[in-house]
Design an enzyme around this catalytic site. Structure first.
Site, PDB file in Angstrom:
ATOM      1  N   TYR A   3      -6.448   5.821   4.995  1.00 19.98           N
ATOM      2  CA  TYR A   3      -6.616   4.798   3.964  1.00 19.98           C
ATOM      3  C   TYR A   3      -5.718   3.586   4.220  1.00 19.98           C
ATOM      4  CZ  TYR A   3      -5.708   2.228  -0.268  1.00 19.98           C
ATOM      5  OH  TYR A   3      -5.517   1.206  -1.151  1.00 19.98           O
ATOM      6  N   GLY A  52      10.388   7.109  -6.417  1.00 21.90           N
ATOM      7  CA  GLY A  52      10.051   8.486  -6.076  1.00 21.90           C
ATOM      8  C   GLY A  52       9.361   8.617  -4.728  1.00 21.90           C
ATOM      9  N   ASP A  59      -9.660   5.219  -1.259  1.00 22.01           N
ATOM     10  CA  ASP A  59      -8.675   5.947  -2.054  1.00 22.01           C
ATOM     11  C   ASP A  59      -9.383   6.636  -3.219  1.00 22.01           C
ATOM     12  OD1 ASP A  59      -9.327   3.861  -3.750  1.00 22.01           O
ATOM     13  OD2 ASP A  59      -7.256   3.218  -4.089  1.00 22.01           O
ATOM     14  N   GLU A  65       0.821  -1.211   0.000  1.00 21.47           N
ATOM     15  CA  GLU A  65       0.000   0.000   0.000  1.00 21.47           C
ATOM     16  C   GLU A  65       0.854   1.260   0.000  1.00 21.47           C
ATOM     17  OE1 GLU A  65      -3.028   0.248  -0.622  1.00 21.47           O
ATOM     18  OE2 GLU A  65      -3.709  -1.819  -0.374  1.00 21.47           O
TER      19      GLU A  65
END
Length: 352
Positions: free
Chosen positions: A119, A80, A137, A36
């Protein structure tokens, strides 16, 4: 709309159409957690190779807590948003210290860990532990804004809260994790942005936006702010060292964008060869630009980097900041470089 009226066909569709993913075939709390975090701001197909490599290197919370920052950043290289990796390790160390290396089966305790929001906590709790919790989400917000024909701005907290309440109301207590994953899968594969594939949707007979003919126009979102443009000049400073060529890397500050990662010398502005020479000299590096490099562009969430570059021959000196002289193989195997400067690392490898 009654809960089973929606959840029953949704789960049947999920059982028949779900993608086979490694964190679904073995949904331990730790594996769900890592997946996740990786999938934030990253497509599933792009994240999968990183996930497999990460889990092979760090198969447990304990291993994640104990690994070096260099190893962690190298495993994350190219994904990233590196603060995700650092928060993952911060949370792992807390889990080891406070919970014996096992993630807590408690929604509030999960939310209290660094990098775990509403979330992610809901996903770990429902998928990893089977607890009744929702994981809302962007995919789920899109599904429910269309299902209910809700024209509210889904970026606003009150609209998210309203839609999340409906997600919770329709959740079956027997399969909370599968329900959450089914909603995410529906949003990823069928109820997609723009024109959804309504003919493949298990809830098409319940969808109010479909009935009103406005599914493609939902959800409503506030327009994004325009990205800020930044100009940079990369200097690939090469030196001969006992018959081997090396390139000068500098380490970014410990805080801020791309914190702690390595990069070729990056100078602000779009500089000529003379300006590049002067800027390097001001850093304490005497080097001569010998030819221009191919430019590159990298897009972040809120800004764009537009980069030009120069290949430079080192003569003397070194910068006062943390730096390294890297061999060709070390650009892949040792130093974690962000994808923002990967184009220049590839050009460096051609001349090393």
């Amino acid at each position: 709309m009654q809960p089973t009226e929606f959840s029953a066909p949704l789960l049947r569709w999920y059982d028949e159409n779900k993608r086979v993913l490694p964190f679904r075939t073995e949904p331990t709390p730790y594996r769900v957690w890592v997946s996740e975090i990786m999938l934030q701001q990253t497509r599933v197909a792009a994240a999968l190779p990183y996930y497999e490599r990460f889990m092979q290197a760090l198969p447990t919370v304990q291993a994640l807590a104990e690994c070096s920052e260099e190893q962690l950043l190298k495993l994350w290289e190219g994904l990233g948003y590196y603060s995700r990796a650092r928060n993952l390790q911060k949370a792992a160390r807390i889990v080891v210290q406070q919970y014996g290396g096992q993630l807590p089966a408690d929604l509030a305790a999960l939310r209290a860990l660094p990098g775990i929001g509403e979330y992610t906590a809901g996903a770990i709790a429902s998928i990893g532990f089977g607890l009744a919790a929702v994981a809302v989400d962007g995919n789920v917000l899109r599904v429910f804004s269309r299902l209910l024909c809700d024209e509210g701005d889904v970026t606003r907290p009150e609209v998210k809260k309203r839609l999340a309440a409906e997600v919770a109301r329709l959740q079956p207590p027997q399969r909370p994790g599968d329900y959450n994953q089914a909603l995410m899968e529906l949003g990823a594969l069928v109820c997609t942005p723009g024109a959804p594939a309504c003919e493949s949707c298990p809830a098409v007979h319940l969808c109010r936006a479909r009935q009103a003919g406005c599914a493609a126009q939902l959800p409503h979102k506030a327009p994004k702010a325009k990205r800020r443009r930044c100009e940079w000049t990369a200097a690939l400073v090469l030196r001969e060292d006992e018959g081997a060529r090396r390139v000068l890397l500098t380490r970014r500050p410990a805080d801020g964008l791309l914190a702690g990662l390595w990069q070729p010398v990056l100078l602000p502005g779009r500089l000529s060869d003379g300006e590049t020479r002067a800027a390097l000299d001001a850093m304490g590096v005497e080097a001569e630009p010998v030819r221009a490099l191919d430019g590159a562009k990298h897009v972040f969430t809120h800004l764009e980097w537009h980069m030009t570059g120069w290949l430079c021959r080192w003569r003397a000196g070194a910068p006062a900041c943390e730096h390294a002289w890297a061999l060709r193989g070390e650009l892949d195997g040792r130093y974690a470089l962000p994808s923002a400067v990967r184009a220049f690392a590839e050009q460096a490898k051609k001349v090393l």
